[in-house]
Design an enzyme around this catalytic site. Structure first.
Site, short mmCIF file in Angstrom:
data_model
loop_
_atom_site.label_atom_id
_atom_site.label_comp_id
_atom_site.label_asym_id
_atom_site.label_seq_id
_atom_site.Cartn_x
_atom_site.Cartn_y
_atom_site.Cartn_z
CE LYS A 121 -1.92 3.01 2.47
NZ LYS A 121 -2.13 3.65 3.76
CG ASP A 139 -7.10 2.97 2.87
OD1 ASP A 139 -8.17 2.68 2.30
OD2 ASP A 139 -6.85 4.11 3.26
#
Ligand code: SF4
Length: 217
Positions: A121, A139
């Site tokens: 991420k 996320d």
């Protein structure tokens, strides 16, 4: 409404509400963007910005953080959650950047993900917001919205990333990442779903009667 039409409607609404997507984490260069993304885990962007505004004018290169050392980094970021772990990651990451990358942030997922404390991420955010490469950083918030909007029923962020990349055109990924985060913060919060009143769900699911319950990422 099928998935494709829902995606089109969502793009239209998000572009109207958020025509521009300024990067929420304040930074001076790609390295400080990387540090801020790392600091933002389990912490709000506002909190990160409030702390980094006193750090970055003076410390904004990997060499600076190596020189500071772990203990001093801890002191500088102690207002941020899990600061000891983050200080360690920032120190080791800076050291690796100096030793292996000439003090520069590498421009590939593979190299970024090898840096201490940097996961997929974080690498995606740096690739898209720092280098302008189309990436779709997912996320837990984007995961939640993708489920609520019927764009993915993946159990985890890995599956959600695959699903969203299939639905949305590549050139929109980076902007959509931020637009969905902004919408989540403003309207589609983790503990609240108004079910019937939000612009996106009332357009995509006009006959929905109850709020949606989502699986955790
Ligand atoms: S109704 Fe609103 S809060 Fe609920 S899922 Fe839809 S957009 Fe999110």
């Amino acid at each position: 409404m099928n998935e494709k039409d829902r995606a089109k409607t969502i793009i239209k609404i998000l572009n109207k509400i958020y025509p521009t997507t300024p990067i929420p984490l304040k930074h001076k260069n790609i390295f400080t963007l990387l540090v801020s993304v790392l600091l933002s885990a389990q912490c709000t962007d506002v909190n990160v910005n409030n702390v980094t505004k006193f750090i970055y004018p003076k410390h904004n290169k990997p060499e600076h953080f190596v020189k500071l050392g772990r203990k001093k980094i801890e002191k500088l970021i102690k207002k941020i959650g899990i600061f000891r772990i983050k200080a360690k990651s920032i120190y080791l990451m800076s050291k690796q950047l100096v030793e292996k990358h000439n003090g520069k942030v590498p421009k590939t997922f593979e190299e970024l993900e090898k840096l201490p404390g940097v996961g997929h991420k974080t690498a995606s955010v740096v690739m898209s917001q720092g280098f302008g490469y189309p990436a779709f950083a997912i996320d837990t918030h984007i995961h939640r919205l993708a489920q609520r909007w019927g764009l993915s029923n993946g159990k985890d962020v890995v599956q959600t990333e695959k699903d969203l990349k299939k639905i949305f055109p590549k050139k929109m990924w980076s902007k959509l990442h931020l637009q969905i985060i902004f919408y989540g913060r403003e309207y589609c919060k983790a503990r609240e779903c108004y079910g019937l009143t939000c612009k996106i769900c009332s357009s995509c699911y006009p006959s929905r009667k109850k709020p949606i319950i989502t699986k955790k990422a």
